[in-house]
Design a protein around this motif. Structure first.
Motif, PDB file in Angstrom:
ATOM      1  N   GLN A  37       1.114  -1.305   0.244  1.00  0.00           N
ATOM      2  CA  GLN A  37       0.548   0.030  -0.418  1.00  0.00           C
ATOM      3  C   GLN A  37       0.885   1.317   0.203  1.00  0.00           C
ATOM      4  OE1 GLN A  37      -3.016  -0.186   3.040  1.00  0.00           O
ATOM      5  NE2 GLN A  37      -4.066  -0.975   2.045  1.00  0.00           N
ATOM      6  N   SER A  38       0.388   2.271  -0.829  1.00  0.00           N
ATOM      7  CA  SER A  38       1.304   3.850  -0.619  1.00  0.00           C
ATOM      8  C   SER A  38       0.986   4.480   0.079  1.00  0.00           C
ATOM      9  CB  SER A  38       0.598   3.879  -2.150  1.00  0.00           C
ATOM     10  OG  SER A  38      -0.486   4.740  -1.855  1.00  0.00           O
ATOM     11  N   ALA A  39       1.650   4.914   1.315  1.00  0.00           N
ATOM     12  CA  ALA A  39       1.217   5.812   2.304  1.00  0.00           C
ATOM     13  C   ALA A  39       0.203   6.412   1.662  1.00  0.00           C
ATOM     14  CB  ALA A  39       2.378   7.055   1.991  1.00  0.00           C
ATOM     15  N   GLU A  40      -0.796   6.915   1.011  1.00  0.00           N
ATOM     16  CA  GLU A  40      -2.279   7.570   0.454  1.00  0.00           C
ATOM     17  C   GLU A  40      -2.675   6.267   0.698  1.00  0.00           C
ATOM     18  OE1 GLU A  40       0.307   7.859  -2.337  1.00  0.00           O
ATOM     19  OE2 GLU A  40       1.598   9.688  -1.216  1.00  0.00           O
ATOM     20  N   GLU A  41      -2.420   4.931   0.337  1.00  0.00           N
ATOM     21  CA  GLU A  41      -4.377   4.370   0.407  1.00  0.00           C
ATOM     22  C   GLU A  41      -3.776   3.924   2.295  1.00  0.00           C
ATOM     23  OE1 GLU A  41      -3.152   2.329  -4.032  1.00  0.00           O
ATOM     24  OE2 GLU A  41      -1.884   1.499  -2.162  1.00  0.00           O
ATOM     25  N   ALA A  42      -2.098   3.590   2.701  1.00  0.00           N
ATOM     26  CA  ALA A  42      -2.694   3.613   4.214  1.00  0.00           C
ATOM     27  C   ALA A  42      -2.864   4.626   5.240  1.00  0.00           C
ATOM     28  CB  ALA A  42      -1.188   4.017   4.638  1.00  0.00           C
ATOM     29  N   GLY A  43      -3.397   5.712   4.555  1.00  0.00           N
ATOM     30  CA  GLY A  43      -4.212   6.757   5.018  1.00  0.00           C
ATOM     31  C   GLY A  43      -3.383   7.082   6.545  1.00  0.00           C
ATOM     32  N   GLY A  44      -2.217   6.931   6.451  1.00  0.00           N
ATOM     33  CA  GLY A  44      -1.502   7.688   8.212  1.00  0.00           C
ATOM     34  C   GLY A  44      -0.983   6.073   8.976  1.00  0.00           C
ATOM     35  N   LYS A  45      -0.765   6.972   9.349  1.00  0.00           N
ATOM     36  CA  LYS A  45      -0.090   5.376  10.676  1.00  0.00           C
ATOM     37  C   LYS A  45      -1.274   4.177  11.488  1.00  0.00           C
ATOM     38  CE  LYS A  45       1.169   6.998  14.885  1.00  0.00           C
ATOM     39  NZ  LYS A  45       2.166   7.086  16.085  1.00  0.00           N
ATOM     40  N   ILE A  46      -0.341   2.665  11.546  1.00  0.00           N
ATOM     41  CA  ILE A  46      -1.572   2.443  11.463  1.00  0.00           C
ATOM     42  C   ILE A  46      -1.069   2.063  12.893  1.00  0.00           C
ATOM     43  CG2 ILE A  46      -2.516   0.207  11.301  1.00  0.00           C
ATOM     44  CD1 ILE A  46      -1.285   0.515   8.010  1.00  0.00           C
ATOM     45  N   GLY A  47      -2.226   2.046  14.068  1.00  0.00           N
ATOM     46  CA  GLY A  47      -1.710   1.526  15.344  1.00  0.00           C
ATOM     47  C   GLY A  47      -1.020   2.736  16.546  1.00  0.00           C
ATOM     48  N   GLU A  48      -0.185   2.192  17.592  1.00  0.00           N
ATOM     49  CA  GLU A  48      -0.355   3.709  17.826  1.00  0.00           C
ATOM     50  C   GLU A  48       1.047   2.572  18.537  1.00  0.00           C
ATOM     51  OE1 GLU A  48      -0.507   6.860  18.838  1.00  0.00           O
ATOM     52  OE2 GLU A  48      -2.882   6.248  17.154  1.00  0.00           O
ATOM     53  N   PRO A  49       1.896   2.126  17.554  1.00  0.00           N
ATOM     54  CA  PRO A  49       3.340   1.893  17.841  1.00  0.00           C
ATOM     55  C   PRO A  49       4.453   2.244  19.010  1.00  0.00           C
ATOM     56  CG  PRO A  49       3.978   2.833  16.134  1.00  0.00           C
ATOM     57  CD  PRO A  49       2.636   2.468  16.530  1.00  0.00           C
ATOM     58  N   VAL A  50       5.156   2.004  19.992  1.00  0.00           N
ATOM     59  CA  VAL A  50       5.845   2.345  20.804  1.00  0.00           C
ATOM     60  C   VAL A  50       7.384   1.579  20.530  1.00  0.00           C
ATOM     61  CG1 VAL A  50       4.274   2.653  23.169  1.00  0.00           C
ATOM     62  CG2 VAL A  50       5.588   0.762  22.542  1.00  0.00           C
ATOM     63  N   ARG A  51       8.696   2.517  20.415  1.00  0.00           N
ATOM     64  CA  ARG A  51       9.185   2.608  20.289  1.00  0.00           C
ATOM     65  C   ARG A  51       9.843   0.386  21.252  1.00  0.00           C
ATOM     66  NH1 ARG A  51      11.850   3.791  16.227  1.00  0.00           N
ATOM     67  NH2 ARG A  51      11.261   5.510  16.912  1.00  0.00           N
ATOM     68  N   PHE A  52      10.822  -0.187  20.433  1.00  0.00           N
ATOM     69  CA  PHE A  52      11.093  -1.550  21.036  1.00  0.00           C
ATOM     70  C   PHE A  52      12.460  -0.835  21.312  1.00  0.00           C
ATOM     71  CE2 PHE A  52      13.069  -5.185  20.446  1.00  0.00           C
ATOM     72  CZ  PHE A  52      12.301  -5.839  20.825  1.00  0.00           C
ATOM     73  N   ALA A  53      13.247  -1.304  22.407  1.00  0.00           N
ATOM     74  CA  ALA A  53      14.083  -0.975  22.980  1.00  0.00           C
ATOM     75  C   ALA A  53      14.697  -2.882  22.504  1.00  0.00           C
ATOM     76  CB  ALA A  53      15.024  -0.820  23.494  1.00  0.00           C
ATOM     77  N   VAL A  54      16.063  -3.357  22.563  1.00  0.00           N
ATOM     78  CA  VAL A  54      16.537  -4.803  22.701  1.00  0.00           C
ATOM     79  C   VAL A  54      17.631  -4.632  23.953  1.00  0.00           C
ATOM     80  CG1 VAL A  54      18.315  -6.276  21.810  1.00  0.00           C
ATOM     81  CG2 VAL A  54      16.457  -4.448  20.186  1.00  0.00           C
ATOM     82  N   SER A  55      17.382  -5.103  24.542  1.00  0.00           N
ATOM     83  CA  SER A  55      18.282  -5.155  25.770  1.00  0.00           C
ATOM     84  C   SER A  55      19.617  -6.349  25.241  1.00  0.00           C
ATOM     85  CB  SER A  55      18.009  -6.576  26.897  1.00  0.00           C
ATOM     86  OG  SER A  55      17.472  -7.508  26.536  1.00  0.00           O
TER      87      SER A  55
END
Length: 145
Positions: free
Chosen positions: A101-119
């Motif tokens: 899907q293009s950015a236009e087709e997606a219509g914006g950010k999907i969900g409310e993702p939080v930053r993942f950090a790796v230990s």
């Protein structure tokens, strides 16, 4: 019509597992210089977590320069390589993607993702729970890559 992202794929990638053909969303792109070869860093999301230690293979840079891959584009990660750098930082290199899907087709950010950090244990592929960081903290981590 929204494409369903592969929830949990970012956690799996960050912990050294290899999900098959995950569907992800690009939250941003950034050209990085320093070693003489221009590199392109991606910030990706699975709708739950986001992860910015992702590089786009140089043979795919045209997808960003021609506008096919941009903020909010949804794609299938068909082939990638995951490695640990400097003993504790996991990086994912995208080798083949399929734009869904293009950015236009997606219509914006999907969900409310939080930053993942790796230990450190996660960098070596041991099972751990994801860590989340405050906005801005990830930039300190990324600058070291």
């Amino acid at each position: 019509m929204r494409v369903e992202l592969t929830q949990g794929a970012i956690s799996a990638l960050g912990n050294g597992r290899e999900p098959r053909d995950p569907i992800l969303q690009c939250l941003g792109t950034k050209f990085v210089t320093g070693s003489g070869v221009p590199r392109l860093r991606l910030d990706l999301s699975d709708g739950i977590h986001s992860f910015a230690i992702v590089m786009l293979g140089t043979h795919l840079h045209h997808l960003v320069t021609d506008g096919s891959l941009q903020q909010h584009t949804v794609f299938k990660l068909k082939q990638y390589h995951s490695a640990v750098l400097q003993g504790l930082k996991r990086i994912v290199v995208c080798l083949d993607i399929e734009i869904l899907q293009s950015a236009e087709e997606a219509g914006g950010k999907i969900g409310e993702p939080v930053r993942f950090a790796v230990s450190q244990n996660a960098a070596y592929g041991h099972e751990t729970l994801p860590l989340t960081t405050r906005p801005g903290v990830e930039d300190l981590y990324l600058d070291a890559v």
